[in-house]
Design a protein around this motif. Structure first.
Motif, mmCIF file in Angstrom:
data_model
loop_
_atom_site.group_PDB
_atom_site.id
_atom_site.type_symbol
_atom_site.label_atom_id
_atom_site.label_comp_id
_atom_site.label_asym_id
_atom_site.label_seq_id
_atom_site.Cartn_x
_atom_site.Cartn_y
_atom_site.Cartn_z
ATOM 1 N N THR A 295 -42.189 -92.082 21.271
ATOM 2 C CA THR A 295 -40.959 -92.344 21.994
ATOM 3 C C THR A 295 -40.447 -91.077 22.678
ATOM 4 O O THR A 295 -40.834 -89.959 22.351
ATOM 5 C CB THR A 295 -39.873 -92.853 21.040
ATOM 6 O OG1 THR A 295 -39.544 -91.817 20.111
ATOM 7 C CG2 THR A 295 -40.334 -94.087 20.291
ATOM 8 N N ILE A 296 -39.529 -91.293 23.616
ATOM 9 C CA ILE A 296 -38.924 -90.170 24.326
ATOM 10 C C ILE A 296 -38.111 -89.316 23.367
ATOM 11 O O ILE A 296 -38.093 -88.090 23.481
ATOM 12 C CB ILE A 296 -38.032 -90.676 25.485
ATOM 13 C CG1 ILE A 296 -38.927 -91.174 26.621
ATOM 14 C CG2 ILE A 296 -37.104 -89.598 25.993
ATOM 15 C CD1 ILE A 296 -38.171 -91.650 27.831
ATOM 16 N N ARG A 297 -37.423 -89.925 22.419
ATOM 17 C CA ARG A 297 -36.617 -89.141 21.484
ATOM 18 C C ARG A 297 -37.482 -88.177 20.681
ATOM 19 O O ARG A 297 -37.139 -87.005 20.529
ATOM 20 C CB ARG A 297 -35.837 -90.072 20.542
ATOM 21 C CG ARG A 297 -35.002 -89.306 19.531
ATOM 22 C CD ARG A 297 -33.893 -90.148 18.943
ATOM 23 N NE ARG A 297 -34.370 -91.407 18.406
ATOM 24 C CZ ARG A 297 -33.556 -92.362 17.948
ATOM 25 N NH1 ARG A 297 -32.251 -92.191 17.993
ATOM 26 N NH2 ARG A 297 -34.046 -93.479 17.473
ATOM 27 N N THR A 298 -38.608 -88.652 20.175
ATOM 28 C CA THR A 298 -39.507 -87.775 19.433
ATOM 29 C C THR A 298 -40.047 -86.669 20.322
ATOM 30 O O THR A 298 -40.109 -85.497 19.926
ATOM 31 C CB THR A 298 -40.678 -88.588 18.851
ATOM 32 O OG1 THR A 298 -40.164 -89.636 18.030
ATOM 33 C CG2 THR A 298 -41.600 -87.705 18.031
ATOM 34 N N THR A 299 -40.429 -87.016 21.542
ATOM 35 C CA THR A 299 -40.960 -86.033 22.485
ATOM 36 C C THR A 299 -39.948 -84.939 22.775
ATOM 37 O O THR A 299 -40.276 -83.745 22.760
ATOM 38 C CB THR A 299 -41.366 -86.720 23.801
ATOM 39 O OG1 THR A 299 -42.330 -87.746 23.525
ATOM 40 C CG2 THR A 299 -41.969 -85.728 24.783
ATOM 41 N N THR A 300 -38.713 -85.312 23.035
ATOM 42 C CA THR A 300 -37.701 -84.320 23.403
ATOM 43 C C THR A 300 -37.286 -83.454 22.215
ATOM 44 O O THR A 300 -36.974 -82.279 22.391
ATOM 45 C CB THR A 300 -36.469 -85.011 24.001
ATOM 46 O OG1 THR A 300 -36.042 -86.067 23.137
ATOM 47 C CG2 THR A 300 -36.786 -85.586 25.368
ATOM 48 N N ILE A 301 -37.273 -84.015 21.012
ATOM 49 C CA ILE A 301 -36.951 -83.200 19.834
ATOM 50 C C ILE A 301 -38.003 -82.106 19.648
ATOM 51 O O ILE A 301 -37.674 -80.934 19.400
ATOM 52 C CB ILE A 301 -36.856 -84.088 18.574
ATOM 53 C CG1 ILE A 301 -35.575 -84.926 18.624
ATOM 54 C CG2 ILE A 301 -36.877 -83.236 17.304
ATOM 55 C CD1 ILE A 301 -35.442 -85.930 17.507
ATOM 56 N N VAL A 302 -39.260 -82.475 19.780
ATOM 57 C CA VAL A 302 -40.326 -81.468 19.694
ATOM 58 C C VAL A 302 -40.173 -80.439 20.811
ATOM 59 O O VAL A 302 -40.347 -79.232 20.604
ATOM 60 C CB VAL A 302 -41.711 -82.142 19.758
ATOM 61 C CG1 VAL A 302 -42.826 -81.097 19.824
ATOM 62 C CG2 VAL A 302 -41.915 -83.053 18.551
#
Length: 481
Positions: free
Chosen positions: A74-81
């Motif tokens: 997901t985008i949320r996981t991508t942006t947190i990383v």
């Protein structure tokens, strides 16, 4: 929940403030550029290599993220990383012992982290907004200008109080605050549409290995529709098979039926046990879809965005060195950046509002701004004194916000939302590739000519090239139709 309302505005606000910190830090690097030259006694070409590597890392990562990663997570996981990687790179900057360490940390690590934030954020805003997409994109991009307006004076103050290393350390902590906003990137879940509910009441489908058998349950509702066999199977899959939810959402034209997880650009493809390395690589190459390079329309889009972004992305890095060359103080240079970004903020917002008018064509607005800015950059050597440079920066700021605010919407106008994520991934690559090449070129022009005016002449020529590609887009579109 429907698009253009509810949580959509919370997500847009979160994306706005993410850009304030992420893009604002990048925009104020012109001030840090001067300090890097001073601290490490580096030439303009070597110091420019720092931003060139940053742009290259950014573009390559953006392509991989938008074409491959978003199909898996997901985008949320991508942006947190991405936030964690960006903060790590800025933290390492504070302990750099040479300009080459900065090239690794700021150029490589921070560039990778920044690429995992901006592009996915725009894709997500495009998913949440349909009717007001151009306005939402413009508001999101206003965060870039807001950060560019607020951070330069702050960075200049941090350098004066704590030195360059202390400023980097504090900036690393500021980058971690982006986590607060990206955690608001939650999936959008919607109920099945009324039409879909009627279909469920009238039909039930049993999917076999090769066919889909229909059993009639009762009288057909007045709202029922006639469906072919393939569509009937897809409806059955939508209700009973999680793997096909994204597929059904893309097939239907009903605006009330949307993807199960808004963060997925396309359907998830979980890795299978025993999958070979060759299969993984082959899957990645298929996801990249190199067929875009066979059509003139996409090549023109890549051309106009590649050359157009140079003036937007490179100008602010070289404004402080230009101001110093013209005899301005460091605080005056920081004030120029603040003025520039303040006017650019207004420009981005107004261009988003104006572009919604039925009589206005977005690509014409961008082409006009590129032509004017291209001519203006050819006159840089005649701007001497604070007053003239201030006027130059003011005009530039008023027009410079049009491209970053509208170019995602222009791409959607010509190719549609279906291919936007993949096309925008390549656009990010060309953005970064051109910057990676042109940063050292502009530094070398300065060293060779003894003036940054030659560098700005080069920027002006690139902007005129962008306008030429842009004006050819409607012709290529008509040829396809």
């Amino acid at each position: 929940m429907t698009s253009d309302e509810g949580w959509s505005w919370v997500v847009l606000t979160a994306c706005f403030f993410m850009n304030v910190l992420n893009a604002g830090y990048i925009k104020c690097f012109g001030i840090l550029f001067v300090e890097v030259e001073k601290m490490f006694n580096a030439t303009a070409s070597v110091a420019s290599l720092l931003m060139g590597v940053n742009a290259a890392a950014y573009s390559i990562t953006a392509l991989f993220v938008l074409n491959v990663v978003l199909e898996k997570i997901t985008i949320r996981t991508t942006t947190i990383v991405g936030v964690l990687i960006l903060a790590t790179g800025v933290f390492i900057n504070s302990y750099a012992s040479s300009v080459y360490v900065l090239i690794f940390s700021q150029g490589g690590i921070a560039g990778i982290g920044a690429a995992m934030l901006y592009g996915p954020g725009l894709v997500m805003v495009g998913k949440y907004f349909v009717k007001k997409h151009a306005l939402a994109t413009a508001i999101c991009s206003c965060g870039v200008s807001t950060g560019g307006m607020l951070l330069p004076p702050l960075v200049q103050y941090l350098i004066q109080e704590y030195g360059l290393r202390g400023a980097f350390l504090i900036l690393a902590g500021m980058m971690l605050q982006i986590l607060t906003f990206v955690c608001l990137y939650r999936p959008q879940r919607t109920s099945i549409s009324v039409k879909q509910q009627h279909i469920e009441e009238d039909f039930s489908y049993t999917k076999t290995d090769e066919s889909c058998e229909k059993s009639f349950q009762g009288p057909v509702s007045t709202n029922a529709v006639t469906l072919d066999e393939e569509t009937q199977c897809e409806i059955h899959e939508f209700n009973g098979n999680d793997d096909s939810e994204g597929h059904m959402a893309r097939k239907t034209s009903d605006p009330d039926v949307s993807e199960h997880d808004i963060f997925l650009a396309t359907k998830k493809e979980p890795l299978q046990k025993g999958r070979t390395a060759y299969g993984v690589v082959s899957s990645c190459f298929k996801a990249l879809n190199l067929s875009f390079f066979k059509r003139p329309l996409y090549l023109l889009i890549f051309g106009f965005t590649a050359f157009g972004f140079l003036g937007v992305g490179l100008l602010q890095t070289f404004v402080p060195p230009l101001a110093k060359e013209k005899g301005l103080s460091e605080m005056q240079a920081a004030m120029l950046l603040t003025l520039f970004n303040g006017l650019e903020l207004v420009s981005r917002l107004l261009s988003g509002v104006v572009s919604e008018l039925p009589c206005v064509k977005r690509h014409h607005l961008i082409a006009f701004s590129m032509i004017v800015l291209g001519i203006l950059n050819q006159l840089t050597r005649y701007f001497n004194g604070f007053g003239l440079i201030l006027s130059y920066i003011a005009v530039f700021g008023i027009l410079n916000g049009i491209y970053p605010a509208l170019h995602p919407a222009v791409i959607i106008d010509f190719v549609g939302m279906e291919y936007f994520a993949k096309i925008f991934g390549y656009v990010q690559v060309f953005h970064g590739a051109m910057m990676a090449v042109c940063y050292p070129i502009m530094g070398a022009l300065r060293d060779f000519s003894g003036s940054y005016a030659a560098s700005f002449h080069f920027l002006g020529a690139c902007q005129l090239m962008s306008a030429m590609f842009l004006l050819l887009l409607p012709i290529a579109k008509r040829n396809i139709e």
